[in-house]
Design a protein around this motif. Structure first.
Motif, PDB file in Angstrom:
ATOM      1  N   GLU A 104       4.828  -6.788   1.881  1.00 31.01           N
ATOM      2  CA  GLU A 104       3.589  -7.074   2.609  1.00 31.01           C
ATOM      3  C   GLU A 104       3.172  -5.796   3.321  1.00 31.01           C
ATOM      4  O   GLU A 104       3.982  -5.204   4.038  1.00 31.01           O
ATOM      5  CB  GLU A 104       3.825  -8.176   3.648  1.00 31.01           C
ATOM      6  N   ILE A 105       1.950  -5.383   3.127  1.00 29.95           N
ATOM      7  CA  ILE A 105       1.521  -4.137   3.766  1.00 29.95           C
ATOM      8  C   ILE A 105       0.319  -4.385   4.674  1.00 29.95           C
ATOM      9  O   ILE A 105      -0.466  -5.306   4.440  1.00 29.95           O
ATOM     10  CB  ILE A 105       1.203  -3.022   2.750  1.00 29.95           C
ATOM     11  N   SER A 106       0.215  -3.582   5.709  1.00 27.90           N
ATOM     12  CA  SER A 106      -0.947  -3.674   6.598  1.00 27.90           C
ATOM     13  C   SER A 106      -1.216  -2.294   7.202  1.00 27.90           C
ATOM     14  O   SER A 106      -0.319  -1.448   7.268  1.00 27.90           O
ATOM     15  CB  SER A 106      -0.688  -4.686   7.718  1.00 27.90           C
ATOM     16  N   SER A 107      -2.462  -2.077   7.604  1.00 24.80           N
ATOM     17  CA  SER A 107      -2.831  -0.795   8.210  1.00 24.80           C
ATOM     18  C   SER A 107      -4.190  -0.940   8.871  1.00 24.80           C
ATOM     19  O   SER A 107      -4.824  -1.992   8.788  1.00 24.80           O
ATOM     20  CB  SER A 107      -2.905   0.311   7.147  1.00 24.80           C
ATOM     21  N   GLN A 117      -7.444  -1.577   6.190  1.00 31.52           N
ATOM     22  CA  GLN A 117      -7.554  -2.801   5.400  1.00 31.52           C
ATOM     23  C   GLN A 117      -6.543  -2.893   4.259  1.00 31.52           C
ATOM     24  O   GLN A 117      -6.761  -3.640   3.311  1.00 31.52           O
ATOM     25  CB  GLN A 117      -8.970  -2.963   4.815  1.00 31.52           C
ATOM     26  N   ASP A 118      -5.441  -2.138   4.349  1.00 29.31           N
ATOM     27  CA  ASP A 118      -4.421  -2.264   3.307  1.00 29.31           C
ATOM     28  C   ASP A 118      -3.857  -3.682   3.335  1.00 29.31           C
ATOM     29  O   ASP A 118      -3.620  -4.243   4.408  1.00 29.31           O
ATOM     30  CB  ASP A 118      -3.289  -1.259   3.549  1.00 29.31           C
TER      31      ASP A 118
END
Lengths: 254, 394
Positions: B344-347, B350-351
């Protein structure tokens, strides 16, 4: 600071740097060759009057273990160096570098580290660009020629790393060394203007002073460079290595 | 077969003038939208750093695909020697040119720097599929113009068959090129597939023929005279059914291929089963309204003796085509890039998030103006030059 005065400052500084380094070159020539290695920073591999060559492959090594979630020194340094604003609207504002949080959904383990243009050896953005505005220098730095970019955004469709941004509105106060303009695409330049004068990219420099020293810059083609030795000694990864793009940005402890 | 006589489009009952004025208004609005976007930047559109190609591209790609398919009637008459299609071969070539012009206009006017068109036409990266397409499009225009000349000039008809062959081969390559703009992109799981080229070719047959039928209906209204004999309506009906079934078949292959690979099941869930706007556009827009409804209208036998009209099924198929490109292109971009498969990716960029996209009025106006540009070119050329068969029995 106006654009004109900025350009002049930039030119003057380049001229000073050139004279300084030319002088340094003579000095080191008269000394022993071992001193040369000690005197030059990592990026200084060619005199400024010589063209870029494939002898170098500039790259980054990011030690994920050293990078802490709350630190964004690299992002701030890049924004300030290259003149893009932080904390804007992520839909339309540029982000040349961002901190990515990766979580393993099974174990819950989380890590945080910067992601930017990966400066691929086989960059899909360069392949698809109709005018050749997206290009890779011989030393591996992937750039956008702002004079020939028509703003078709096909490179953004093709990049697997979300590394590129499109400029959605008119800009003012651009940095003279980082040309940016409405209607064109941009991404991390690996601070090519700094690398060309023998300095490290702003993110690497700032990570060393204000961060945790998680970023290392150097020549992946030089077996004696610190980055090459580290890549040869420890296990490192490339993001989406399965795509075969051979990025110049490597990650340790990922 | 009797010699076919051709005529210009006569303006009866003012319908033609009405159509020209209507399309001029749309084009003017589209150009106003271009000026607005160029002045303020793409910030005034719904596009962003994730959905980089929005509604204008949907229209542009739709029109470019339709253009290659519109040539089909001419190809059938020349390449496959079916004389019953011959009266409509000129119109078919004209539509191919005008639809391509409309699509390319939208594509160019949505560039970040449309003022650099000259750079796009003089500076090439020959590894780029986009650059190949620039040659394919201009080549197509040149070939179709020569083909039309061979069909229309006195004593030149002997060249129309070889030109028809060249044009047919070129149009297949062109649509392959258009499909490959998407099919070759490894980063985009939704449309990274070799089936994109044949899917676009099959789609081109549907859109192109549907456009031809709509235009023939409009021309018949302007002339107050029926243009298509019953036999041709039956043939067009059969072709529409065949091509639509081919599109369904290739669409199923595209999705089945992804569904079979465990790594791509998430993107398929997103595109087909998540209930988001893209799966709705696919199921309701493309499949229900744009495929099943027109197929039913085309296949189910009519109870009355009334002449079968292909207008409504054609309009529905065109709507389905737009829905098809929208779901595939916008949905394919909205689905987040998989930088770390299985994680799970986030940044802040909006990744890992599904990108949102709501088209704004300027985008809608620019997109629709592409159709109007095509209709204006066709209408004006038909008014000035003999592109239409004289009557129903021609």
């Amino acid at each position: 600071m106006t654009c004109t005065s900025g350009s002049k400052e930039f030119i003057d500084k380049s001229r000073r740097d050139f004279l300084k380094k030319a002088g340094a070159g003579v000095t080191t020539f008269t000394l022993a060759s071992g001193v040369t290695l000690m005197a030059y920073p990592q990026a200084q591999k060619r005199p400024l009057d010589e063209p870029v060559s494939a002898k170098n492959r500039w790259g980054l090594l990011i030690d994920v273990n050293k990078c802490t979630p709350e630190c964004d020194a690299c992002v701030t340094a890049c924004a300030s160096e290259n003149g893009w604003k932080q904390g804007g609207d992520p839909r339309v504002d540029a982000q040349w570098i961002r901190k990515l949080t990766v979580k393993n959904p099974k174990s819950g383990y989380e890590s945080s580290f910067p992601v930017m243009c990966q400066h691929c050896e086989n960059p899909p953005c360069v392949d698809v660009c109709p005018t050749g505005a997206s290009f890779k220098r011989l030393d591996g730095i992937v750039l956008v020629d702002k004079h020939t970019c028509i703003g078709c955004r096909y490179c953004m469709i093709a990049c697997p790393y979300n590394a590129r941004s499109f400029i959605h509105e008119p800009l003012t106060d651009q940095r003279p060394w980082a040309p940016r303009g409405k209607g064109t695409v941009e991404s991390c330049t690996l601070c090519v203007h700094r690398v060309d004068r023998g300095d490290e990219p702003a993110c690497v420099e700032k990570c060393a002073t204000d961060g945790n020293g998680a970023l290392m810059f150097g020549d992946l083609n030089d077996p004696d460079s610190e980055i090459s030795i580290r890549v040869a000694t420890y296990a490192t990864k490339q993001i989406r290595a399965d795509l075969g793009l051979n990025p110049g940005v490597r990650y340790e402890n990922l | 077969m009797a010699r076919i006589t051709y005529t210009t489009l006569k303006n009866r009952a003012g319908f033609f003038d009405l159509m020209i004025i209507f399309n001029l208004v749309i084009v003017a609005a589209g150009m106003g939208a271009v000026w607005y976007v160029e002045h303020y930047g793409h910030i005034v559109t719904g596009m962003g750093n994730k959905i980089v190609w929005g509604l204008p591209h949907v229209f542009a790609i739709f029109l470019i695909i339709a253009a290659s398919g519109a040539l089909n009637v001419a190809s059938i008459s020349s390449v496959f020697s079916k004389p019953e299609y011959k009266p409509y071969a000129r119109l078919s070539g004209l539509l191919a040119l005008s639809l391509l012009a409309g699509g390319l206009a939208v594509l160019v006017l949505d560039l970040g720097r449309p003022d650099r068109l000259l750079i796009a036409m003089t500076t090439y990266n020959f590894k780029s599929i986009f650059a190949w397409n620039i040659y394919l499009y201009t080549g197509f225009m040149a070939i179709v113009i020569v083909y039309l000349w061979a069909m229309m000039a006195r004593n030149m008809d002997k060249y129309s068959k070889p030109m028809g062959f060249i044009a047919f081969a070129w149009r297949l390559i062109l649509t392959t090129g258009t499909g490959s703009i998407f099919g070759f992109i490894v980063a985009r799981e939704a449309f990274n597939s070799a089936v994109m080229a044949p899917l676009f070719i099959a789609s081109s047959f549907v859109y192109g023929l549907a456009f031809t039928i709509v235009v023939l209906n409009l021309v018949a209204r302007a002339r107050q005279r029926e243009l298509m004999p019953d036999i041709l309506i039956e043939k067009f009906r059969g072709l529409l059914i065949t091509f639509t079934v081919a599109v369904i078949f290739l669409t199923i292959i595209l999705h089945i291929t992804n569904l079979y690979a465990s790594g791509r099941q998430d993107v398929e869930w997103f595109m087909l089963a998540s209930g988001n706007i893209y799966s709705q556009v696919f199921w309701i827009g493309q499949i229900a309204i744009g495929t099943l409804a027109p197929l039913a209208l085309l296949i189910i036998p009519r109870k009355t003796d009334k002449r079968r009209t292909l207008l409504l099924p054609s309009l529905l198929l065109l709507f389905g085509g737009l829905a098809q490109i929208y779901a595939l292109l916008i949905g394919g971009q909205a689905y987040p890039l998989d930088l770390f498969p299985g994680m799970e990716i986030s940044s802040s960029f909006q990744d890992g998030e599904v990108a949102s996209y709501i088209p704004t009025l300027p985008e809608i106006l620019l997109g629709i103006s592409g159709i109007s540009i095509a209709m204006l070119i066709s209408g004006i050329v038909m008014r000035l030059m003999p592109f239409l068969p004289k009557g129903e029995s021609a």
